[in-house]
Design an enzyme around this catalytic site. Structure first.
Site, PDB file in Angstrom:
ATOM      1  N   ILE A  32      -4.495   1.958  -1.535  1.00  0.00           N
ATOM      2  CA  ILE A  32      -3.302   0.888  -1.693  1.00  0.00           C
ATOM      3  C   ILE A  32      -3.732  -0.715  -1.953  1.00  0.00           C
ATOM      4  CG2 ILE A  32      -1.722  -0.022  -0.143  1.00  0.00           C
ATOM      5  CD1 ILE A  32      -1.470   2.940  -0.443  1.00  0.00           C
ATOM      6  N   ASP A  48      -5.288   9.202  -4.387  1.00  0.00           N
ATOM      7  CA  ASP A  48      -5.239   7.861  -4.483  1.00  0.00           C
ATOM      8  C   ASP A  48      -4.787   7.645  -5.914  1.00  0.00           C
ATOM      9  OD1 ASP A  48      -5.711   6.276  -2.245  1.00  0.00           O
ATOM     10  OD2 ASP A  48      -8.175   6.371  -2.570  1.00  0.00           O
ATOM     11  N   GLU A  58     -12.110   1.749  -8.143  1.00  0.00           N
ATOM     12  CA  GLU A  58     -12.344   2.092  -6.575  1.00  0.00           C
ATOM     13  C   GLU A  58     -13.470   2.791  -6.284  1.00  0.00           C
ATOM     14  OE1 GLU A  58      -8.724   3.736  -4.705  1.00  0.00           O
ATOM     15  OE2 GLU A  58     -10.039   4.262  -2.800  1.00  0.00           O
ATOM     16  N   LYS A  76     -14.444 -18.376   9.731  1.00  0.00           N
ATOM     17  CA  LYS A  76     -15.772 -17.823  10.321  1.00  0.00           C
ATOM     18  C   LYS A  76     -16.047 -16.769   9.452  1.00  0.00           C
ATOM     19  CE  LYS A  76     -17.272 -15.450  14.527  1.00  0.00           C
ATOM     20  NZ  LYS A  76     -16.709 -14.908  15.906  1.00  0.00           N
ATOM     21  N   CYS A  99       6.908  25.029  -6.646  1.00  0.00           N
ATOM     22  CA  CYS A  99       5.674  25.908  -7.225  1.00  0.00           C
ATOM     23  C   CYS A  99       5.565  26.955  -6.147  1.00  0.00           C
ATOM     24  CB  CYS A  99       4.285  25.065  -6.872  1.00  0.00           C
ATOM     25  SG  CYS A  99       3.122  25.784  -8.076  1.00  0.00           S
ATOM     26  N   MET A 146       8.982  27.882  -4.747  1.00  0.00           N
ATOM     27  CA  MET A 146       9.910  28.464  -5.769  1.00  0.00           C
ATOM     28  C   MET A 146       9.745  29.904  -5.880  1.00  0.00           C
ATOM     29  SD  MET A 146       9.176  29.748  -9.170  1.00  0.00           S
ATOM     30  CE  MET A 146      10.003  29.975 -10.672  1.00  0.00           C
ATOM     31  N   HIS A 194       5.591  20.924 -10.577  1.00  0.00           N
ATOM     32  CA  HIS A 194       5.473  19.897  -9.539  1.00  0.00           C
ATOM     33  C   HIS A 194       6.011  18.481  -9.702  1.00  0.00           C
ATOM     34  CE1 HIS A 194       2.661  21.885  -6.649  1.00  0.00           C
ATOM     35  NE2 HIS A 194       2.098  22.432  -7.804  1.00  0.00           N
ATOM     36  N   GLU A 224       6.975  16.269  -7.859  1.00  0.00           N
ATOM     37  CA  GLU A 224       6.478  15.106  -7.070  1.00  0.00           C
ATOM     38  C   GLU A 224       5.233  14.370  -7.503  1.00  0.00           C
ATOM     39  OE1 GLU A 224       5.858  18.348  -6.623  1.00  0.00           O
ATOM     40  OE2 GLU A 224       3.891  18.506  -5.550  1.00  0.00           O
TER      41      GLU A 224
HETATM   42  N1  GLN Z   1      -0.346  29.959  -5.352  1.00  0.00           N
HETATM   43  C1  GLN Z   1       0.643  29.954  -6.371  1.00  0.00           C
HETATM   44  C2  GLN Z   1       0.021  30.028  -7.934  1.00  0.00           C
HETATM   45  O1  GLN Z   1      -0.972  30.053  -8.059  1.00  0.00           O
HETATM   46  C3  GLN Z   1       1.223  28.721  -6.216  1.00  0.00           C
HETATM   47  C4  GLN Z   1       0.520  27.181  -6.493  1.00  0.00           C
HETATM   48  C5  GLN Z   1       1.131  25.938  -6.020  1.00  0.00           C
HETATM   49  O2  GLN Z   1       1.822  26.090  -5.254  1.00  0.00           O
HETATM   50  N2  GLN Z   1       0.699  24.724  -6.343  1.00  0.00           N
HETATM   51  O3  GLN Z   1       0.772  30.259  -8.515  1.00  0.00           O
END
Ligand code: GLN
Length: 533
Positions: free
Chosen positions: A20, A72, A142, A224, A381, A384, A508, A510
């Protein structure tokens, strides 16, 4: 301007938040108009954290170019908006691998290979690589771990040498901890002094100290520390706990962390940047009082395992003027009888990524429950994949539907292994990794969420895929495959348009949500959750 190097080390304890501080410093220098990058050197022997259990090391973050990295790097990207690459995260394992490869090639011409100079030289080469290649103004490095660890010694020796070679072009920012002893009612600086002594013993005199603390540190106390550690008073900065990590850059700016670093490197300081959009984000975050409860269905009950998802929800929450409360719901404890109770009170559900058998039946039950109760659901992932399996079992009528990962024999392998993955036996770094293009179907929910963009790029980390053999069946029964990879025709996004918000992504999203640029799918998901309240 020659590239300048800032080394960030940590002492006293781990988990003080070096990532951070590095991100905040990067942010502040970037705001001054400098071209910067942040890299992390991890002292462990693994080649990358890809094979590490999240319990050991938290989430594995993935760069656009497909490197599995330390979490990180997620902070670096979320703070600065600058994408990292494979070169931004190096481990001891990779350093040794390079050196051993060179030795086998005969590059060392008969020399005995030793930690000093061969390993340290390889570390130095890697530290300088990004700066040399891309001409950054500042490279923040880092160093993982804590001063005193056996593993970090070669890295510290490399830094010592670089500082000597680079003169004023390199400085060390050392992060320590000032504990508060409740019984004595006192803040204690001894651990900081000891940690700095240790660094000095290795030949490194820190220019700047950042003291992590849970209480305000008086000027006397900072004086100090300055006095005992050969550091200027103004270079002793305190980093108190903040309501949000995103407040840290402001606190650092207020105390002049960036200014002092510039001064120490003989760079003109200039006016303090405004950080306007950053401040508006924090302001909006503070204003958002209404709570949104979002359940994370997954098998790891620790925060760091889903770090980027939590941050993405928080970003999207803020821009939707809501405070997201994320509730961890352990999928291993979900069964048919309690699923309603477990998900009760949630405005939306995220079905989390993951690997292996453990907890998947709970994820499938959650997917069924939210589908049949029209609760906004975001499957990521493995999440889904579980949506897809649930749909096959309960709508398409394939009771034995599964993923090849969990059941290698089922004829209804709706999630299957990719052709090019079939003969791979090594676990590390062999998945479908990094950013790939995805064509989004016009008129779909996902397309709307993406602001009507038809081509997006998202990051992947998986081995298994939607099995196109069943595609027509899904489309006909109401689960649409609205995101496809244009080259390989792999399914990247599924959705049920009939429902309020039921979307699964093989990628992903995110990994690419940042403070100033929240991810459109999370934005749209959160908006749907608000609608569901
Ligand atoms: N285990 C699943 C795959 O390999 C999903 C991987 C994940 O969720 N990152 O396809």
């Amino acid at each position: 301007m020659e590239t300048k190097y800032i080394f960030v080390t940590g002492g006293v304890a781990s988990s003080l938040g070096k990532g951070i501080i590095s991100s905040s410093l990067g942010k502040l220098l970037q705001a001054r108009g400098y071209n910067i990058t942040i890299q992390k050197f991890d002292p462990y022997i693994n080649i990358d954290p890809g094979t590490l259990n999240p319990y050991e090391h938290g989430e594995c973050y993935v760069t656009v170019d497909g490197q599995e990295t330390d979490l990180d790097l997620g902070h670096y990207e979320r703070f600065t908006g600058i994408q990292t690459t494979r070169a931004n995260n190096i481990t001891t394992g990779r350093i040794y691998q390079n050196v051993i490869d060179k030795e086998r090639r005969g590059d060392y011409l008969g020399k005995t290979i030793q930690v000093v100079p061969h390993i340290t030289d390889e570390i130095k080469r890697n530290i300088k690589l990004m700066g040399q290649k891309y001409k950054f103004d500042f490279v923040i490095t880092e160093i993982g771990g804590t001063i005193g660890d056996i593993e970090s010694q070669p890295f510290l020796e490399a830094i010592r040498q670089l500082r000597w070679e680079m003169g004023r072009n390199a400085i060390n920012v050392h992060l320590t901890y000032v504990p508060y002893l409740a019984a004595a009612g006192e803040l204690k600086t001894k651990p900081t002094q000891t940690s700095v002594k240790q660094l000095q013993g290795l030949g490194i005199q820190p220019e700047v100290l950042v003291l992590r603390t849970e209480h305000h540190l008086s000027d006397d106390l900072r004086r100090k520390v300055a006095h005992f550690c050969n550091v200027d008073f103004e270079a002793v900065i305190q980093s108190p706990d903040m309501p949000s990590i995103y407040e840290v850059p402001l606190s650092m700016q207020q105390q002049g962390l960036d200014a002092i670093c510039l001064k120490k490197m003989d760079v003109e300081v200039g006016p303090t940047p405004e950080l306007g959009p950053w401040r508006s984000f924090l302001e909006r975050r503070k204003q958002a009082k209404e709570i949104l409860d979002i359940g994370l269905v997954g098998k790891y009950d620790l925060q760091d395992a889903y770090k980027s998802i939590l941050e993405s929800l928080a970003h999207a929450g803020t821009y939707n003027d809501r405070k997201v409360h994320a509730h961890f719901i352990n999928s291993e404890h979900i069964n048919r009888d309690n699923v309603g109770e477990k998900l009760a009170g949630m405005d939306g559900i995220v079905i989390c990524p993951g690997f292996g058998q453990r907890g998947i039946e709970g994820k499938i039950l959650a997917a069924e429950y939210t589908r049949t109760h029209d609760i906004p659901t975001f499957g990521i992932c493995l999440g889904m994949q579980m949506m897809v399996i649930e749909f096959a079992r309960n709508v398409l009528g394939f009771a034995d539907a599964n993923s090849r990962e969990m059941d290698s024999k089922t004829p209804h392998n709706v999630i299957d292994i990719m052709e090019e993955q079939k003969n791979i036996t090594q676990m590390g770094g062999t998945m479908r990794l990094g950013a790939y293009e995805c064509e989004v179907r016009k008129g779909s929910r996902a397309w709307e969420a993406y602001g009507e963009q038809t081509l997006v790029r998202e990051r992947h980390r998986h081995r298994y895929e939607f099995n196109n053999k069943f595609l027509a069946d899904y489309e006909a029964h109401g689960m649409h495959c609205v995101g496809r990879n244009p080259e390989a025709d792999l399914v990247e996004i599924v959705e049920i348009p009939e429902l309020r918000w039921y979307i699964g992504t093989q990628f992903h999203p995110e990994y690419s949500s940042t403070v100033l640029k929240p991810h459109p799918l999370f934005m749209s998901f959160v908006a749907a959750c608000i609608g569901n309240k």
